[in-house]
Design a protein around this motif. Sequence first.
Motif, PDB file in Angstrom:
ATOM      1  N   PHE A  31       0.844  -1.245  -0.070  1.00 51.95           N
ATOM      2  CA  PHE A  31       0.085   0.160  -0.122  1.00 51.95           C
ATOM      3  C   PHE A  31       0.915   1.142  -0.049  1.00 51.95           C
ATOM      4  O   PHE A  31       1.936   1.499   0.578  1.00 51.95           O
ATOM      5  CB  PHE A  31      -0.797   0.016   1.171  1.00 51.95           C
ATOM      6  CG  PHE A  31      -1.999  -1.107   1.479  1.00 51.95           C
ATOM      7  CD1 PHE A  31      -3.109  -0.844   0.724  1.00 51.95           C
ATOM      8  CD2 PHE A  31      -1.878  -1.938   2.328  1.00 51.95           C
ATOM      9  CE1 PHE A  31      -3.949  -1.979   0.741  1.00 51.95           C
ATOM     10  CE2 PHE A  31      -2.755  -2.932   2.319  1.00 51.95           C
ATOM     11  CZ  PHE A  31      -3.797  -2.972   1.766  1.00 51.95           C
ATOM     12  N   SER A  32       0.639   2.202  -0.939  1.00 53.70           N
ATOM     13  CA  SER A  32       1.336   3.620  -0.651  1.00 53.70           C
ATOM     14  C   SER A  32       0.730   4.191   0.586  1.00 53.70           C
ATOM     15  O   SER A  32      -0.198   3.537   1.398  1.00 53.70           O
ATOM     16  CB  SER A  32       0.984   4.250  -1.961  1.00 53.70           C
ATOM     17  OG  SER A  32      -0.414   4.831  -1.708  1.00 53.70           O
ATOM     18  N   LYS A  33       1.347   5.183   1.032  1.00 60.36           N
ATOM     19  CA  LYS A  33       0.838   5.885   2.158  1.00 60.36           C
ATOM     20  C   LYS A  33      -0.669   6.592   2.116  1.00 60.36           C
ATOM     21  O   LYS A  33      -1.344   5.929   3.097  1.00 60.36           O
ATOM     22  CB  LYS A  33       1.578   6.914   2.556  1.00 60.36           C
ATOM     23  CG  LYS A  33       1.435   7.985   3.782  1.00 60.36           C
ATOM     24  CD  LYS A  33       2.635   9.206   3.817  1.00 60.36           C
ATOM     25  CE  LYS A  33       1.997  10.273   2.931  1.00 60.36           C
ATOM     26  NZ  LYS A  33       3.104  11.359   2.879  1.00 60.36           N
ATOM     27  N   GLN A  34      -0.966   6.958   1.075  1.00 64.25           N
ATOM     28  CA  GLN A  34      -2.454   7.504   0.724  1.00 64.25           C
ATOM     29  C   GLN A  34      -3.181   6.219   0.864  1.00 64.25           C
ATOM     30  O   GLN A  34      -4.358   6.330   1.519  1.00 64.25           O
ATOM     31  CB  GLN A  34      -2.237   8.141  -0.647  1.00 64.25           C
ATOM     32  CG  GLN A  34      -3.498   8.924  -0.853  1.00 64.25           C
ATOM     33  CD  GLN A  34      -3.499  10.199   0.189  1.00 64.25           C
ATOM     34  OE1 GLN A  34      -2.493  10.885   0.178  1.00 64.25           O
ATOM     35  NE2 GLN A  34      -4.555  10.354   0.998  1.00 64.25           N
ATOM     36  N   GLU A  35      -2.832   5.119   0.205  1.00 67.09           N
ATOM     37  CA  GLU A  35      -3.520   3.725   0.294  1.00 67.09           C
ATOM     38  C   GLU A  35      -3.933   3.241   1.549  1.00 67.09           C
ATOM     39  O   GLU A  35      -5.043   2.842   1.897  1.00 67.09           O
ATOM     40  CB  GLU A  35      -3.115   2.607  -0.832  1.00 67.09           C
ATOM     41  CG  GLU A  35      -3.354   3.094  -2.371  1.00 67.09           C
ATOM     42  CD  GLU A  35      -2.140   2.375  -3.098  1.00 67.09           C
ATOM     43  OE1 GLU A  35      -2.271   2.584  -4.267  1.00 67.09           O
ATOM     44  OE2 GLU A  35      -1.464   1.522  -2.515  1.00 67.09           O
ATOM     45  N   ARG A  36      -2.918   3.433   2.217  1.00 66.52           N
ATOM     46  CA  ARG A  36      -2.965   2.664   3.740  1.00 66.52           C
ATOM     47  C   ARG A  36      -3.836   3.625   4.282  1.00 66.52           C
ATOM     48  O   ARG A  36      -4.856   3.133   5.121  1.00 66.52           O
ATOM     49  CB  ARG A  36      -1.666   2.666   4.477  1.00 66.52           C
ATOM     50  CG  ARG A  36      -1.532   2.078   5.553  1.00 66.52           C
ATOM     51  CD  ARG A  36      -0.309   2.047   6.358  1.00 66.52           C
ATOM     52  NE  ARG A  36       0.841   1.391   5.447  1.00 66.52           N
ATOM     53  CZ  ARG A  36       1.768   1.695   4.822  1.00 66.52           C
ATOM     54  NH1 ARG A  36       2.252   3.177   5.280  1.00 66.52           N
ATOM     55  NH2 ARG A  36       2.588   0.863   4.121  1.00 66.52           N
ATOM     56  N   GLN A  37      -3.848   5.023   4.371  1.00 64.34           N
ATOM     57  CA  GLN A  37      -4.953   5.821   5.346  1.00 64.34           C
ATOM     58  C   GLN A  37      -6.346   5.538   4.688  1.00 64.34           C
ATOM     59  O   GLN A  37      -7.008   5.707   5.213  1.00 64.34           O
ATOM     60  CB  GLN A  37      -4.502   7.247   4.917  1.00 64.34           C
ATOM     61  CG  GLN A  37      -3.201   7.662   5.729  1.00 64.34           C
ATOM     62  CD  GLN A  37      -2.935   9.148   5.732  1.00 64.34           C
ATOM     63  OE1 GLN A  37      -3.460   9.967   4.942  1.00 64.34           O
ATOM     64  NE2 GLN A  37      -2.072   9.899   6.806  1.00 64.34           N
ATOM     65  N   THR A  38      -6.544   5.531   3.378  1.00 69.67           N
ATOM     66  CA  THR A  38      -7.812   5.227   2.874  1.00 69.67           C
ATOM     67  C   THR A  38      -8.397   3.735   3.158  1.00 69.67           C
ATOM     68  O   THR A  38      -9.560   4.019   3.613  1.00 69.67           O
ATOM     69  CB  THR A  38      -7.595   5.162   1.261  1.00 69.67           C
ATOM     70  OG1 THR A  38      -7.142   6.321   0.575  1.00 69.67           O
ATOM     71  CG2 THR A  38      -9.269   4.496   0.552  1.00 69.67           C
TER      72      THR A  38
END
Length: 240
Positions: free
Chosen positions: A203-210
């Motif tokens: 996961f990218s940082k953004q995907e992880r947060q999503t």
Amino acid sequence: MAVVATKAIVLNTIKYSDSSLIVKCYTLQSGLTSYLLRGVLKSKKGGLKAAYFQPLTQLSIIASHSEKKTLHHIKEVHVSNPYKTIYKDIVKQSIVLFLAEVLSYAIQEEEPNTNLFSYIETAFTWLDVHDNVANFHLLFLFNLTQFLGFYPNVSEKDKLGFNLLEGNFTNSTSQKNTIYKNQFYQFKKLLGINFDAIENVSFSKQERQTVLKIIIRYFELHLDGFRTPKSLQILEAVFS
């Protein structure tokens, strides 16, 4: 008054007066149980020490439980599985603080549940001995839903979206509380895997947060009184 010997996992502590703590534990024998530890913050000698009651510490305790009271007493305690890295590693520490808060809100049944206890115990033992843990909290929460009764029904996982309220996969993606496209794709990465497989999920940082926001929303929809943990901001700062 019954004397109970049990394993226990610390969920949270609240300061009570200048020298005492109220500790909420998830115990193997009695489920959710709260203990009043009188004088533990001033205690210099052996016996109970406040350091034993950090979030998600795994304990063996001997306690007196009274049917008439909501707060019980711990007579003896020792750490049954001392963590080697969790309290020294800022990332693991932040994950543990966050997940302890989630568990405090999420476990609402007073009764014991040996499968849930075993899941929590095994998961944090795993966290302690592994290094690649950036996605641990996502999988922990996702698989926790099995024990709380709302794990996604995977029989139709090839459909186009997932309805968070109904807990099922769907082709009608315009419904409220339905995720689809990229959100759905990221969410599905967690389906059917265990902790040893988490290192292969990226996961990218953004995907992880999503994904985390989706899972928190999922919990809010299925658990009365569940609220977004305060420690979420700390966790996001650590991973940013």
